[in-house]
Design a protein around this motif. Structure first.
Motif, PDB file in Angstrom:
ATOM      1  N   VAL A   9     -31.240 -34.325 -26.325  1.00 52.39           N
ATOM      2  CA  VAL A   9     -29.807 -34.560 -26.527  1.00 52.39           C
ATOM      3  C   VAL A   9     -28.983 -33.619 -25.643  1.00 52.39           C
ATOM      4  CG1 VAL A   9     -27.917 -34.543 -28.206  1.00 52.39           C
ATOM      5  CG2 VAL A   9     -30.171 -35.419 -28.871  1.00 52.39           C
ATOM      6  N   LEU A  10     -29.402 -32.369 -25.551  1.00 56.11           N
ATOM      7  CA  LEU A  10     -28.677 -31.406 -24.714  1.00 56.11           C
ATOM      8  C   LEU A  10     -28.713 -31.813 -23.237  1.00 56.11           C
ATOM      9  CD1 LEU A  10     -29.875 -28.072 -26.367  1.00 56.11           C
ATOM     10  CD2 LEU A  10     -27.544 -28.999 -26.438  1.00 56.11           C
ATOM     11  N   ASN A  11     -29.860 -32.306 -22.780  1.00 53.24           N
ATOM     12  CA  ASN A  11     -29.953 -32.750 -21.384  1.00 53.24           C
ATOM     13  C   ASN A  11     -29.102 -33.994 -21.135  1.00 53.24           C
ATOM     14  OD1 ASN A  11     -31.604 -30.886 -19.945  1.00 53.24           O
ATOM     15  ND2 ASN A  11     -33.392 -31.615 -21.059  1.00 53.24           N
ATOM     16  N   GLN A  12     -29.072 -34.914 -22.106  1.00 51.73           N
ATOM     17  CA  GLN A  12     -28.178 -36.076 -21.979  1.00 51.73           C
ATOM     18  C   GLN A  12     -26.730 -35.625 -21.865  1.00 51.73           C
ATOM     19  OE1 GLN A  12     -28.652 -39.467 -24.730  1.00 51.73           O
ATOM     20  NE2 GLN A  12     -30.641 -38.595 -25.262  1.00 51.73           N
ATOM     21  N   LEU A  13     -26.364 -34.671 -22.707  1.00 53.03           N
ATOM     22  CA  LEU A  13     -24.995 -34.146 -22.687  1.00 53.03           C
ATOM     23  C   LEU A  13     -24.689 -33.538 -21.318  1.00 53.03           C
ATOM     24  CD1 LEU A  13     -22.327 -33.357 -24.000  1.00 53.03           C
ATOM     25  CD2 LEU A  13     -23.468 -31.349 -24.980  1.00 53.03           C
ATOM     26  N   ALA A  14     -25.609 -32.729 -20.782  1.00 54.77           N
ATOM     27  CA  ALA A  14     -25.399 -32.104 -19.477  1.00 54.77           C
ATOM     28  C   ALA A  14     -25.276 -33.162 -18.382  1.00 54.77           C
ATOM     29  CB  ALA A  14     -26.544 -31.146 -19.173  1.00 54.77           C
ATOM     30  N   ASP A  15     -26.107 -34.194 -18.447  1.00 53.32           N
ATOM     31  CA  ASP A  15     -26.040 -35.273 -17.450  1.00 53.32           C
ATOM     32  C   ASP A  15     -24.675 -35.953 -17.465  1.00 53.32           C
ATOM     33  OD1 ASP A  15     -28.607 -34.866 -16.542  1.00 53.32           O
ATOM     34  OD2 ASP A  15     -29.503 -36.468 -17.744  1.00 53.32           O
ATOM     35  N   LEU A  16     -24.212 -36.335 -18.654  1.00 57.46           N
ATOM     36  CA  LEU A  16     -22.937 -37.043 -18.740  1.00 57.46           C
ATOM     37  C   LEU A  16     -21.762 -36.145 -18.381  1.00 57.46           C
ATOM     38  CD1 LEU A  16     -23.184 -39.557 -21.713  1.00 57.46           C
ATOM     39  CD2 LEU A  16     -24.074 -39.683 -19.408  1.00 57.46           C
ATOM     40  N   MET A  17     -21.862 -34.860 -18.722  1.00 57.12           N
ATOM     41  CA  MET A  17     -20.810 -33.931 -18.310  1.00 57.12           C
ATOM     42  C   MET A  17     -20.735 -33.853 -16.786  1.00 57.12           C
ATOM     43  SD  MET A  17     -21.372 -30.832 -21.063  1.00 57.12           S
ATOM     44  CE  MET A  17     -20.104 -29.769 -20.385  1.00 57.12           C
ATOM     45  N   GLU A  18     -21.902 -33.796 -16.130  1.00 57.35           N
ATOM     46  CA  GLU A  18     -21.920 -33.705 -14.670  1.00 57.35           C
ATOM     47  C   GLU A  18     -21.416 -34.996 -14.040  1.00 57.35           C
ATOM     48  OE1 GLU A  18     -24.846 -31.921 -11.199  1.00 57.35           O
ATOM     49  OE2 GLU A  18     -25.581 -32.108 -13.266  1.00 57.35           O
ATOM     50  N   ILE A  19     -21.784 -36.139 -14.620  1.00 57.33           N
ATOM     51  CA  ILE A  19     -21.296 -37.429 -14.111  1.00 57.33           C
ATOM     52  C   ILE A  19     -19.779 -37.525 -14.241  1.00 57.33           C
ATOM     53  CG2 ILE A  19     -21.281 -39.926 -14.587  1.00 57.33           C
ATOM     54  CD1 ILE A  19     -24.251 -39.688 -15.276  1.00 57.33           C
ATOM     55  N   SER A  20     -19.231 -36.915 -15.287  1.00 56.20           N
ATOM     56  CA  SER A  20     -17.784 -37.000 -15.512  1.00 56.20           C
ATOM     57  C   SER A  20     -17.003 -35.959 -14.706  1.00 56.20           C
ATOM     58  CB  SER A  20     -17.479 -36.832 -17.003  1.00 56.20           C
ATOM     59  OG  SER A  20     -17.771 -35.518 -17.420  1.00 56.20           O
ATOM     60  N   GLY A  21     -17.729 -35.062 -14.002  1.00 53.23           N
ATOM     61  CA  GLY A  21     -17.050 -34.092 -13.149  1.00 53.23           C
ATOM     62  C   GLY A  21     -16.773 -32.761 -13.804  1.00 53.23           C
ATOM     63  N   GLU A  22     -17.419 -32.485 -14.934  1.00 48.24           N
ATOM     64  CA  GLU A  22     -17.225 -31.204 -15.623  1.00 48.24           C
ATOM     65  C   GLU A  22     -17.697 -30.054 -14.711  1.00 48.24           C
ATOM     66  OE1 GLU A  22     -15.707 -28.964 -17.647  1.00 48.24           O
ATOM     67  OE2 GLU A  22     -15.960 -30.513 -19.196  1.00 48.24           O
ATOM     68  N   ASN A  23     -17.134 -28.874 -14.900  1.00 44.28           N
ATOM     69  CA  ASN A  23     -17.508 -27.770 -14.008  1.00 44.28           C
ATOM     70  C   ASN A  23     -18.961 -27.347 -14.246  1.00 44.28           C
ATOM     71  OD1 ASN A  23     -17.783 -25.152 -15.581  1.00 44.28           O
ATOM     72  ND2 ASN A  23     -15.766 -25.799 -16.303  1.00 44.28           N
ATOM     73  N   GLY A  24     -19.572 -26.874 -13.162  1.00 39.54           N
ATOM     74  CA  GLY A  24     -20.998 -26.569 -13.165  1.00 39.54           C
ATOM     75  C   GLY A  24     -21.393 -25.498 -14.154  1.00 39.54           C
ATOM     76  N   PHE A  25     -20.498 -24.561 -14.453  1.00 40.24           N
ATOM     77  CA  PHE A  25     -20.821 -23.483 -15.393  1.00 40.24           C
ATOM     78  C   PHE A  25     -21.150 -24.062 -16.773  1.00 40.24           C
ATOM     79  CE2 PHE A  25     -19.544 -20.445 -18.657  1.00 40.24           C
ATOM     80  CZ  PHE A  25     -20.323 -19.348 -18.311  1.00 40.24           C
ATOM     81  N   LYS A  26     -20.305 -24.980 -17.245  1.00 33.81           N
ATOM     82  CA  LYS A  26     -20.531 -25.586 -18.565  1.00 33.81           C
ATOM     83  C   LYS A  26     -21.802 -26.444 -18.570  1.00 33.81           C
ATOM     84  CE  LYS A  26     -15.837 -25.784 -20.450  1.00 33.81           C
ATOM     85  NZ  LYS A  26     -14.784 -26.676 -20.986  1.00 33.81           N
ATOM     86  N   VAL A  27     -21.983 -27.205 -17.490  1.00 33.28           N
ATOM     87  CA  VAL A  27     -23.176 -28.064 -17.398  1.00 33.28           C
ATOM     88  C   VAL A  27     -24.436 -27.214 -17.468  1.00 33.28           C
ATOM     89  CG1 VAL A  27     -24.475 -29.607 -15.884  1.00 33.28           C
ATOM     90  CG2 VAL A  27     -21.989 -29.883 -16.105  1.00 33.28           C
ATOM     91  N   ASN A  28     -24.476 -26.163 -16.688  1.00 34.05           N
ATOM     92  CA  ASN A  28     -25.667 -25.309 -16.649  1.00 34.05           C
ATOM     93  C   ASN A  28     -25.911 -24.598 -17.975  1.00 34.05           C
ATOM     94  OD1 ASN A  28     -26.330 -25.981 -14.032  1.00 34.05           O
ATOM     95  ND2 ASN A  28     -25.088 -24.344 -13.135  1.00 34.05           N
ATOM     96  N   ALA A  29     -24.849 -24.329 -18.703  1.00 34.25           N
ATOM     97  CA  ALA A  29     -25.021 -23.699 -20.023  1.00 34.25           C
ATOM     98  C   ALA A  29     -25.836 -24.595 -20.942  1.00 34.25           C
ATOM     99  CB  ALA A  29     -23.662 -23.407 -20.641  1.00 34.25           C
ATOM    100  N   TYR A  30     -25.562 -25.887 -20.924  1.00 31.32           N
ATOM    101  CA  TYR A  30     -26.313 -26.816 -21.765  1.00 31.32           C
ATOM    102  C   TYR A  30     -27.723 -27.051 -21.229  1.00 31.32           C
ATOM    103  CZ  TYR A  30     -22.154 -27.597 -24.520  1.00 31.32           C
ATOM    104  OH  TYR A  30     -21.074 -27.415 -25.353  1.00 31.32           O
ATOM    105  N   ARG A  31     -27.893 -27.005 -19.911  1.00 37.91           N
ATOM    106  CA  ARG A  31     -29.242 -27.153 -19.363  1.00 37.91           C
ATOM    107  C   ARG A  31     -30.106 -25.938 -19.742  1.00 37.91           C
ATOM    108  NH1 ARG A  31     -29.191 -31.810 -16.976  1.00 37.91           N
ATOM    109  NH2 ARG A  31     -27.609 -32.412 -15.438  1.00 37.91           N
ATOM    110  N   ARG A  32     -29.523 -24.750 -19.690  1.00 35.58           N
ATOM    111  CA  ARG A  32     -30.265 -23.553 -20.106  1.00 35.58           C
ATOM    112  C   ARG A  32     -30.646 -23.643 -21.580  1.00 35.58           C
ATOM    113  NH1 ARG A  32     -26.433 -20.865 -16.892  1.00 35.58           N
ATOM    114  NH2 ARG A  32     -25.220 -20.331 -18.750  1.00 35.58           N
TER     115      ARG A  32
END
Length: 573
Positions: A9-32
């Motif tokens: 679920v966390l990886n799905q969230l990170a994927d969709l955040m990145e697709i929507s243009g969210e900043n990389g810091f937030k995306v990487n936080a969920y990937r970590r």
């Protein structure tokens, strides 16, 4: 929710955040946080108050994890799904398409689905985007073409899910007197194009109306009093379904007619002709008197032709007719014969559940024993165990064996066969294991001679008991690697190596044809294993048993039908 599901679920969230243009810091936080969840051996659901103590998890991600554990999802993910075009995330399934690429395509070219992606590529618009270029544009077109050219077939388990949903509806209809699956699904083939039902009814018109009104029906292809054809959708699976409507008297003959392969049915007609009869879906016609004989069941139908009953899985014209004439068909293995599962993974490597949980689930199935066979050290992508970690696992297995009665846990390992044929643990470690399964997971594009030599070298190691998923295929996704299968079977015969039938419905490896060959030409023995990576993964055993039946296997051919004492004798090399 287990740790693997939370990470998903966390990886799905990170994927969709990145697709929507969210900043990389937030995306990487969920990937970590996802990496921490997947690699941590204590279930996160048991330490919700201490999540921030774990590396990579802060206060914000801890709150999201708690929501995932409680609800199975997170409001952040659901909100993103509502704001993005619904088909846009599906592009992640295309090879080479990551979230960042999809974001750029969406933002710059308004790509929202596969057709708009194809149009942009064909018009040469993608190559000008930063990070793309002509080569990547061409690769995107090739990936799209590959998706479009995929055969219109579905895996066995997918088709069964659809069939079972429809069966539940049909069983509640008063117009249905008798009903059975037919066609390739009843024969339990590994991939299925269409689903067939045979239904006995005295009200075909009314029943047809009820069938086409089912909520799963997406298209009515044809509707008559003897056949209703529709396309249905259950989840992401859409496929054609034929409902054959017959009288109760015709049911057994129709069931046989619509079950067998074309080749099997030709042989049945030839047999009937020898006796002066003709066979159709309505019964057996006497050529002299014109009388049509119908039957109470299929066994009676076969007896009329002087044949013993042929199980549906064998109706492929691969020797069943000759054996049925002399009453020498095998007594096929059944689900009830299975005493154990000898290939499963836990949270020690890439599994989702503990040794204890896997053992409890297996005990609930009535198993006498299991083997825990986590990945070996070189397979980093699957968190393979170092020697020290493997020894720590042995201690835990011993502890769980003390805690749980009426089931025995064997110490095993799925040991990688390295590209040069060496094994991934030293012999002094392999010698201490109850069960050593050798497997290929890397360098799958070696040529036939190299791959064959590689696997033979592993099988000749005196500590190797079993060869896992021998051809490496993934149904509808990856072909088997180049291999001299006869050389492998000869080596198994000489070394006493057990050959696995991997029951995962994406694998079913060995295939039914190769199982029959291995049994009849080489006299090999087999194990039907789930390769389970979670408690629920143990449920796929049924697909392995179905494939074993198609491969003419009997219980005596399969080592995990043996009592534990007999298995231990078999494992002595």
């Amino acid at each position: 929710m287990n740790n693997k599901q939370i990470a998903g679920v966390l990886n799905q969230l990170a994927d969709l955040m990145e697709i929507s243009g969210e900043n990389g810091f937030k995306v990487n936080a969920y990937r970590r946080a996802a990496r921490t969840a997947e690699n941590h051996r204590t279930p996160l659901r048991e330490m919700l108050n201490r999540l921030v103590e774990l590396p990579g998890i802060g206060k914000g991600t801890a709150g999201v994890i708690e929501e995932i554990v409680t609800t199975g999802t997170t409001s952040l993910l659901e909100e993103l799904r509502q704001t993005l075009p619904p088909a846009l995330p599906d592009l992640l399934h295309l090879p080479g398409m990551g979230p960042r690429s999809i974001y750029l395509l969406y933002k710059e070219l308004n790509v929202v689905d596969l057709p708009t992606l194809q149009a942009a590529a064909e018009q040469g618009k993608i190559r000008s985007l930063s990070g793309f270029g002509p080569k990547k544009e061409q690769k995107i077109l090739e990936a799209i073409q590959h998706v479009k050219n995929r055969p219109d077939r579905h895996l066995l388990h997918e088709a069964l899910i659809v069939a079972e949903r429809l069966s539940a509806h049909l069983q509640g209809m008063e117009e249905v007197q008798r009903m059975e699956l037919a066609g390739s699904l009843r024969r339990q083939k590994e991939t299925i194009k269409d689903i067939d039902f045979v239904i006995a009814t005295v009200a075909p018109r009314q029943l047809g109306e009820r069938i086409v009104s089912l909520p799963e029906v997406r298209e009515i292809v044809g509707q008559g009093e003897t056949k209703v054809s529709v396309r249905v959708a259950v989840g992401e699976v859409e496929m054609g379904v034929d409902f054959r409507l017959v009288t109760p008297e015709q049911f057994a003959s129709a069931l046989h007619h619509f079950t067998g392969s074309t080749e099997h049915n030709i042989r049945i007609r030839q047999r009937a002709k020898e006796l002066g009869w003709k066979v159709s879906e309505y019964g057996i016609l006497d050529g002299e008197t014109g009388e049509v004989t119908t039957f109470a069941d299929e066994a009676q139908f076969f007896r009329q032709l002087g044949l013993s009953y042929v199980p549906p899985e064998l109706r492929e014209d691969r020797g069943e007719m000759e054996r049925a004439r002399v009453g020498e068909l095998p007594r096929l293995i059944s689900d009830a014969d299975i005493r154990a599962d000898l290939h499963m993974h836990t949270e020690f490597s890439d599994g989702a559940d503990s040794i204890y949980d896997m053992a409890i689930a297996a005990k609930a199935k009535g198993y006498e024993y299991i083997a825990i066979t986590d990945h070996s050290q070189s397979l980093k992508v699957a968190n393979g165990l170092t020697v020290d970690e493997l020894i720590a696992q042995w201690q835990e297995i011993e502890q769980v064996n003390r805690e749980i009665t009426d089931i025995t846990i064997l110490k095993g390992a799925e040991v990688d066969i390295l590209p040069d044929g060496k094994l991934d643990y030293p012999d002094e470690i392999l010698a201490q294991l109850d069960l050593v399964i050798a497997a290929v997971h890397t360098s799958m594009k070696q040529d036939e001679q190299t791959m064959t030599r590689r696997i033979i070298a592993a099988m000749e190691n005196p500590h190797v008991h079993m060869l896992a998923h021998p051809t490496g295929r993934l149904l509808l996704r990856r072909e088997a690697y180049a291999l001299d299968i006869d050389a492998i079977f000869k080596t198994a015969q000489a070394t006493g190596t057990i050959i696995e039938l991997n029951a995962n419905p994406h694998r079913l490896d060995l295939s039914d044809v190769l199982l029959q060959k291995a049994k009849e030409e080489y006299g090999l023995t087999f194990a039907i294993n789930t390769d389970a990576h979670s408690v629920h993964g143990q449920d796929v055993m049924r697909y392995g048993v179905a494939t074993a039946r198609r491969g003419w296997l009997e219980a005596k051919d399969v080592v995990n039908t043996y009592p534990l004492a007999e298995l231990k004798k078999r494992l002595i090399k």
